[in-house]
Design a protein around this motif. Structure first.
Motif, PDB file in Angstrom:
ATOM      1  N   ASP A   1      50.836  10.310  68.413  1.00 50.14           N
ATOM      2  CA  ASP A   1      50.366  10.450  67.043  1.00 50.14           C
ATOM      3  C   ASP A   1      49.779   9.130  66.534  1.00 50.14           C
ATOM      4  O   ASP A   1      48.744   9.114  65.865  1.00 50.14           O
TER       5      ASP A   1
ATOM      6  N   ARG B   1      62.654  15.337  60.254  1.00 48.82           N
ATOM      7  CA  ARG B   1      62.802  16.419  61.250  1.00 48.82           C
ATOM      8  C   ARG B   1      62.988  15.844  62.648  1.00 48.82           C
ATOM      9  O   ARG B   1      63.818  16.322  63.425  1.00 48.82           O
ATOM     10  N   GLU B   2      62.215  14.802  62.974  1.00 49.48           N
ATOM     11  CA  GLU B   2      62.341  14.188  64.297  1.00 49.48           C
ATOM     12  C   GLU B   2      63.707  13.542  64.474  1.00 49.48           C
ATOM     13  O   GLU B   2      64.295  13.609  65.554  1.00 49.48           O
TER      14      GLU B   2
ATOM     15  N   ARG C   1      58.366  14.655  58.094  1.00 48.99           N
ATOM     16  CA  ARG C   1      58.171  14.796  59.543  1.00 48.99           C
ATOM     17  C   ARG C   1      59.153  13.893  60.300  1.00 48.99           C
ATOM     18  O   ARG C   1      59.776  14.302  61.275  1.00 48.99           O
ATOM     19  N   GLN C   2      59.310  12.656  59.816  1.00 48.27           N
ATOM     20  CA  GLN C   2      60.225  11.735  60.480  1.00 48.27           C
ATOM     21  C   GLN C   2      61.671  12.206  60.358  1.00 48.27           C
ATOM     22  O   GLN C   2      62.453  12.048  61.294  1.00 48.27           O
TER      23      GLN C   2
ATOM     24  N   GLU D   1      54.750  12.587  55.745  1.00 51.09           N
ATOM     25  CA  GLU D   1      55.180  11.780  56.890  1.00 51.09           C
ATOM     26  C   GLU D   1      56.685  11.554  56.864  1.00 51.09           C
ATOM     27  O   GLU D   1      57.352  11.617  57.901  1.00 51.09           O
TER      28      GLU D   1
END
Length: 191
Positions: free
Chosen positions: A31, A181-182, A178-179, A175
């Motif tokens: 990414d 979730r990761e 998203r982080q 963002e």
């Protein structure tokens, strides 16, 4: 201009992080690479390891590409903003800056720095061939190099030696989620 991305080692404090951890780390790096190419579609992109981020490695990159500046992105810039990165580089070229670095930005949104060959040689003279040689440039005496800060100030007009940038909060929120979730995925993988 050449874009250089320092690939992180993705080492875990755990002995065997597992394939899911490695896939997530690889996905983050891909990414970052995609965003760097979005910011600089016509510029060459090189990937180096963190231990290779020495003045001699960057000197080889300058010689190989015959470029005026290097945009250095470290591998933990998971929220790299392509528009801001491009704007930072354009400002470096417009101001004929030898060295540009961001301040007052959340970590991971902008490259570590943009520097010219002249700044590279100054870093090598002051710290030798050490990976952290560029940090000394921020303390260089005025007049030796044209050093600029890429600064985030909300609702202020910038002075002549500073750059003011508008930041879209929607991208930051997306963002950040998203982080998160990761991280949840990594917690499932790591005991």
């Amino acid at each position: 201009m050449v874009v250089v991305i320092q690939r992180p080692s993705f080492e875990s404090p755990f002995h065997h992080p597992g394939p899911k951890f490695n896939r997530v780390c690889q996905s983050i790096f891909e990414d970052i690479l995609r965003r760097a190419r979005l910011a600089f579609p016509r510029s060459p992109v090189e990937v180096i390891s963190t231990v290779d981020a020495t003045p001699s490695t960057f000197r080889e990159i300058f010689n190989r590409h015959k470029c005026s500046h290097v945009v250095r992105i470290i591998g933990n810039c998971a929220a790299l903003d392509a528009k801001l990165t491009r704007r930072m580089a354009e400002r470096a070229m417009t101001d004929k800056a030898d060295y540009v670095y961001p301040i007052r930005f959340p970590l991971g949104f902008l490259p570590s720095e943009i520097f010219s060959r002249r700044a590279l040689e100054q870093a090598a003279r002051s710290a030798g061939d050490h990976p952290h040689a560029f940090k000394r440039l921020r303390r260089t005496k005025p007049g030796r190099l044209n050093i600029r800060c890429f600064r985030f100030e909300n609702e202020m007009l910038p002075p002549d030696d500073r750059i003011n940038v508008k930041l879209d909060l929607e991208n930051i929120i997306i963002e950040g989620s998203r982080q998160l979730r990761e991280l949840e995925q990594l917690q499932d993988e790591i005991p």
